[in-house]
Each structure stands twice: as C-alpha cells, then as structure tokens.
Design a protein around this motif. Structure first.
Motif, short mmCIF file in Angstrom:
data_model
loop_
_atom_site.label_atom_id
_atom_site.label_comp_id
_atom_site.label_asym_id
_atom_site.label_seq_id
_atom_site.Cartn_x
_atom_site.Cartn_y
_atom_site.Cartn_z
N LYS A 61 0.80 -1.14 0.02
CA LYS A 61 0.00 0.02 0.06
C LYS A 61 0.83 1.23 0.17
O LYS A 61 0.64 2.37 -0.83
N LEU A 62 1.99 1.11 0.74
CA LEU A 62 2.90 2.41 0.89
C LEU A 62 3.57 2.51 -0.66
O LEU A 62 3.39 3.82 -1.01
N GLU A 63 3.87 1.49 -1.40
CA GLU A 63 4.27 1.75 -2.71
C GLU A 63 3.10 2.40 -3.63
O GLU A 63 3.59 3.24 -4.51
N GLU A 64 2.09 1.86 -3.46
CA GLU A 64 1.03 2.44 -4.20
C GLU A 64 0.62 3.97 -3.77
O GLU A 64 0.46 4.68 -4.78
N GLN A 65 0.83 4.17 -2.41
CA GLN A 65 0.47 5.51 -2.07
C GLN A 65 1.62 6.44 -2.52
O GLN A 65 1.63 7.57 -2.90
N GLU A 66 2.87 5.81 -2.78
CA GLU A 66 4.22 6.52 -3.21
C GLU A 66 3.86 7.12 -4.51
O GLU A 66 4.22 8.05 -5.30
N VAL A 67 3.09 6.08 -5.44
CA VAL A 67 2.69 6.36 -6.82
C VAL A 67 1.98 7.41 -6.88
O VAL A 67 1.77 8.27 -7.69
N ASP A 68 0.75 7.02 -6.01
CA ASP A 68 -0.14 8.18 -5.96
C ASP A 68 0.38 9.62 -5.65
O ASP A 68 -0.17 10.68 -6.17
N ILE A 69 1.13 9.75 -4.71
CA ILE A 69 1.88 10.98 -4.38
C ILE A 69 2.52 11.50 -5.51
O ILE A 69 2.39 12.80 -5.84
N ALA A 70 3.49 10.78 -5.89
CA ALA A 70 4.14 11.21 -7.13
C ALA A 70 3.13 11.87 -8.41
O ALA A 70 3.54 12.70 -8.84
N SER A 71 1.90 11.04 -8.49
CA SER A 71 0.83 11.48 -9.63
C SER A 71 0.38 12.87 -8.99
O SER A 71 0.29 13.78 -9.92
N LEU A 72 0.23 12.81 -7.62
CA LEU A 72 -0.66 14.16 -7.03
C LEU A 72 0.48 15.23 -7.24
O LEU A 72 0.19 16.28 -7.39
N LYS A 73 2.02 14.95 -6.95
CA LYS A 73 2.87 15.76 -7.31
C LYS A 73 2.82 16.44 -8.45
O LYS A 73 2.98 17.72 -8.98
N ARG A 74 2.81 15.78 -9.74
CA ARG A 74 2.69 16.16 -10.98
C ARG A 74 1.55 16.84 -10.97
O ARG A 74 1.64 17.97 -11.91
N ASP A 75 0.39 16.37 -10.52
CA ASP A 75 -0.89 17.25 -10.87
C ASP A 75 -0.74 18.78 -10.34
O ASP A 75 -0.93 19.58 -10.72
N VAL A 76 -0.03 18.54 -8.93
CA VAL A 76 0.16 20.01 -8.24
C VAL A 76 0.95 20.97 -8.97
O VAL A 76 0.69 22.03 -9.06
N GLY A 77 1.97 20.16 -9.54
CA GLY A 77 3.13 21.17 -10.48
C GLY A 77 2.11 21.88 -11.89
O GLY A 77 2.50 22.77 -12.01
N GLU A 78 1.53 20.89 -12.32
CA GLU A 78 0.63 21.19 -13.55
C GLU A 78 -0.44 22.36 -12.84
O GLU A 78 -0.52 23.44 -13.68
N LEU A 79 -0.76 22.33 -11.86
CA LEU A 79 -2.04 23.19 -11.33
C LEU A 79 -1.12 24.44 -11.02
O LEU A 79 -1.51 25.68 -11.42
N ILE A 80 0.09 24.24 -10.63
CA ILE A 80 0.87 25.75 -10.31
C ILE A 80 1.03 26.52 -11.49
O ILE A 80 1.15 27.56 -11.74
N LYS A 81 1.49 25.59 -12.51
CA LYS A 81 1.92 26.27 -13.67
C LYS A 81 0.70 26.84 -14.40
O LYS A 81 0.89 27.96 -14.98
N HIS A 82 -0.33 25.95 -14.36
CA HIS A 82 -1.72 26.54 -14.97
C HIS A 82 -2.21 27.80 -14.31
O HIS A 82 -2.42 28.94 -14.75
N GLY A 83 -1.74 27.94 -12.96
CA GLY A 83 -2.32 29.00 -12.11
C GLY A 83 -1.26 30.37 -12.53
O GLY A 83 -1.93 31.49 -12.36
N GLU A 84 0.05 29.77 -12.80
CA GLU A 84 0.74 31.12 -13.13
C GLU A 84 0.34 31.55 -14.29
O GLU A 84 0.48 32.63 -14.67
N ARG A 85 -0.26 30.70 -15.37
CA ARG A 85 -0.56 31.20 -16.68
C ARG A 85 -1.69 32.03 -16.60
O ARG A 85 -1.80 33.02 -17.16
N VAL A 86 -2.54 31.33 -15.74
CA VAL A 86 -3.97 32.06 -15.67
C VAL A 86 -3.71 33.22 -14.98
O VAL A 86 -4.55 34.46 -15.11
N GLY A 87 -3.01 33.39 -13.83
CA GLY A 87 -2.73 34.47 -12.95
C GLY A 87 -2.34 35.79 -13.94
O GLY A 87 -2.54 36.87 -13.59
N GLY A 88 -1.67 35.41 -14.88
CA GLY A 88 -1.13 36.71 -15.89
C GLY A 88 -2.34 37.13 -16.41
O GLY A 88 -2.27 38.37 -16.98
N ASN A 89 -3.27 36.50 -16.75
CA ASN A 89 -4.42 36.96 -17.55
C ASN A 89 -5.53 37.43 -16.75
O ASN A 89 -7.04 37.82 -17.14
#
Length: 328
Positions: A61-89
């Motif tokens: 389960k820990l390995e699975e959670q690590e995979v999910d955490i990595a996916s969440l990190k990627r999602d958070v990164g994308e959200l941060i990037k999107h927020g940066e793009r949206v924030g400019g407009n």
C-alpha cells in the motif's frame, strides 16, 4: 521475533541458576513454564507471521501511495503552472469583465429607452388601428348598402336586358324574314339585271316558196321556224310566239319580202292586239320589201308575234327582238 527468543532464553537461564534446593521445586514449574513458553512461542510465530503479512500489505500500500503521491505531485505542478499562466491574464479578464459590464449597463439603458419608445409607438398604433377599424366598419356598412343597391340595379338591368333581348330576337326574326325577302328580291333583281334575252329567226321556204294567204283575224301567225339566236329561250319556234319571261322594255323588228302579184307586208301584235305593221299592195314592180321596228314594255307572260294581212302572201321574212333593260 528475535526479541521474543532472547527473552525466553534469559528466562530459562535465570531459572537454572537458582539454588539446588529450589531446583526441584521449580522443575515442575519450569516444565510448566516451558510448555507455556512453547505455546507462547507458537502464538508469537503466528503473530509474527501475521505481522509479516500485514507488513507486506502495508509495504504494497505504501508503494501504491508513493505512486499516487508522485501523480499528485505532478498534478500539483501542473496546477501551479496553470495558475501561473492564468494569473497573468486575470487583470485582462477583469478589465474585459468591467468593459462588458459597462456595455451591458449601456445596452440595458438603451433597451429601456427602446421599450419606452416602443410602448409609445404601440399606443399610437393601437389608436390608429382603432380609428381604422371604425373607418373600415363604416366602409363595410356602406359597401353592404351599395351592394344591395347594385344587386337591385343588376336585377332590374337583367330584367330590362332580357326584355330587350326578347324584343331584339323578335325584331331579328322580323328582320330575318325581311332580309330573306329582300335577299330574294335582290337575287331576282340581279337575275333580271343580268338577264340576257335576244332572238332572231326566219321562215324556211315552202314548196311553193310562199307563205299565206292570210285570213281574217289574228290567227295568221307566221312561224319563224329557222332560229338564228334564242338567248333566254323566250321565243318558241314551233308556235312563232315570243313570251316575256322578265318584265322590261323590249325592242322588236320584222322584215318581209314578196312579189307584186299579192299584197305583202305583215302586222306585229302584242297579246293579239295590233301594234305596228307594213303594207305593200300589188303594182307594176316585180317584188316588194317591207320592215318595221317597235319598242314595247312587257310584263311577265305577255306575248308578241307577227301575222299576215288578209289575202297577203310573202316569200321571205325575218323576226327579231331583244331585252333593252328590265323594269321593276
């Protein structure tokens, strides 16, 4: 599990180091403890096995959670990037929203003004429509009244036309009869105008070369039996009589030739009445020739012929006549 084994060995060593007099007493106790220890050992193995299984599951389960955490990190990164793009407009979007809101307010004001104007125009149109309805009502009323009058006038006109038509038909019948009569009369007149009547005939010599002698009355008819011309067939070469088939004015002439031994000459008669004649008495000359001409108006059926004088003789003679013009 190693900790449990160490604990069990320490417990057994402690028991063996006690005093000898107490060993026997505790031997039984030790046996009992050993049994209990074995049972505890089995329980510990079971617990250890179960714990190991749970650890493996937890690791999975820990390995699975690590995979999910990595996916969440990627999602958070994308959200941060999107927020940066949206924030400019955001500023541009806010300005656009302000502009749109202002335009909406202006359009709302214009719409309100347009509604007011439309309401006023609608009221004016309603008043005009009401006026037109009244006028249309008056016009329809007048039209119905006029329709009644026109219908009455049409009925009267139709009746009058039928009467006139009947009268015209009667007149046409009368005119047709008159026209037929006039046509017949015209045809007759045309026939008369276009009619051609003319004849000329002479006497064929007899065995004694003389015709005669004449007797009293008008029965001494000279029969001109050699016909030269007989247009219209009014002259009868068997009776010597000309019969008028058309009413008109005719020209007649006759000529006689005879010898001085007998009275010569002839008489032209109309309907057995004397008209003109020629006369040559006996004399010292050898032969005598006489002739005469007359114009007569004849009706249809009247006759003309030539006769001899009483006791007269002729050797040759010619009798001619023709229609000058027809008369009504």
């Amino acid at each position: 599990m190693v900790t449990m084994v160490v604990f069990l060995l320490a417990f057994v060593g402690a028991a063996s180091s006690e005093l000898p007099h107490r060993r026997r007493q505790n031997l039984k106790r030790t046996k009992c403890c050993c049994k209990r220890g074995l049972m505890l050992w089995k329980d510990l193995e079971r617990v250890a096995s179960q714990t190991e299984m749970e650890l493996r599951d937890a690791k999975t389960k820990l390995e699975e959670q690590e995979v999910d955490i990595a996916s969440l990190k990627r999602d958070v990164g994308e959200l941060i990037k999107h927020g940066e793009r949206v924030g400019g407009n955001i500023s541009d979007n806010e300005e656009r929203l302000d502009t749109t809101e202002r335009q909406l307010r202006e359009r709302k004001e214009k719409l309100k003004n347009l509604e007011s104007e439309t309401g006023a125009a609608f009221n004016a149109t309603q008043k005009l429509l009401t006026l037109h309805k009244k006028e249309l009502f008056h016009i329809n009323t007048a039209a119905r009244e006029l329709g009644v009058k026109v219908k009455a006038l049409l009925n009267a006109t139709e009746t009058q036309l039928e009467a006139n038509l009947t009268e015209m038909q009667n007149d046409n019948r009368d005119l047709g009869t008159e026209e037929s009569e006039l046509s017949l009369e015209v045809m007759r007149l045309k026939a008369e105008v276009n009619a051609k009547v003319a004849f000329s005939a002479t006497i064929i010599e007899s065995n004694d070369a003389f015709t005669g002698p004449g007797t009293n009355g008008t029965n001494n008819i000279l029969i001109y039996n050699r016909v030269f011309t007989n247009v219209g067939f009014a002259y009868n070469c068997k009776t010597g009589i000309f019969t008028a088939r058309l009413k008109g004015v005719y020209h007649f002439s006759f000529m006689t030739f005879g010898y001085n031994g007998h009275t010569s000459g002839a008489i032209l008669v109309k309907n057995r009445n004397y008209q003109v004649s020629t006369w040559e008495f006996t004399g010292s000359d050898n032969s005598d020739t006489t002739s005469n001409t007359v114009i007569l108006e004849l009706n249809v059926g009247e006759t003309v012929n030539v006769i001899l004088w009483k006791g007269g003789k002729i050797h040759k003679s010619v009798f001619s006549g023709f229609l000058i013009f027809p008369t009504l």
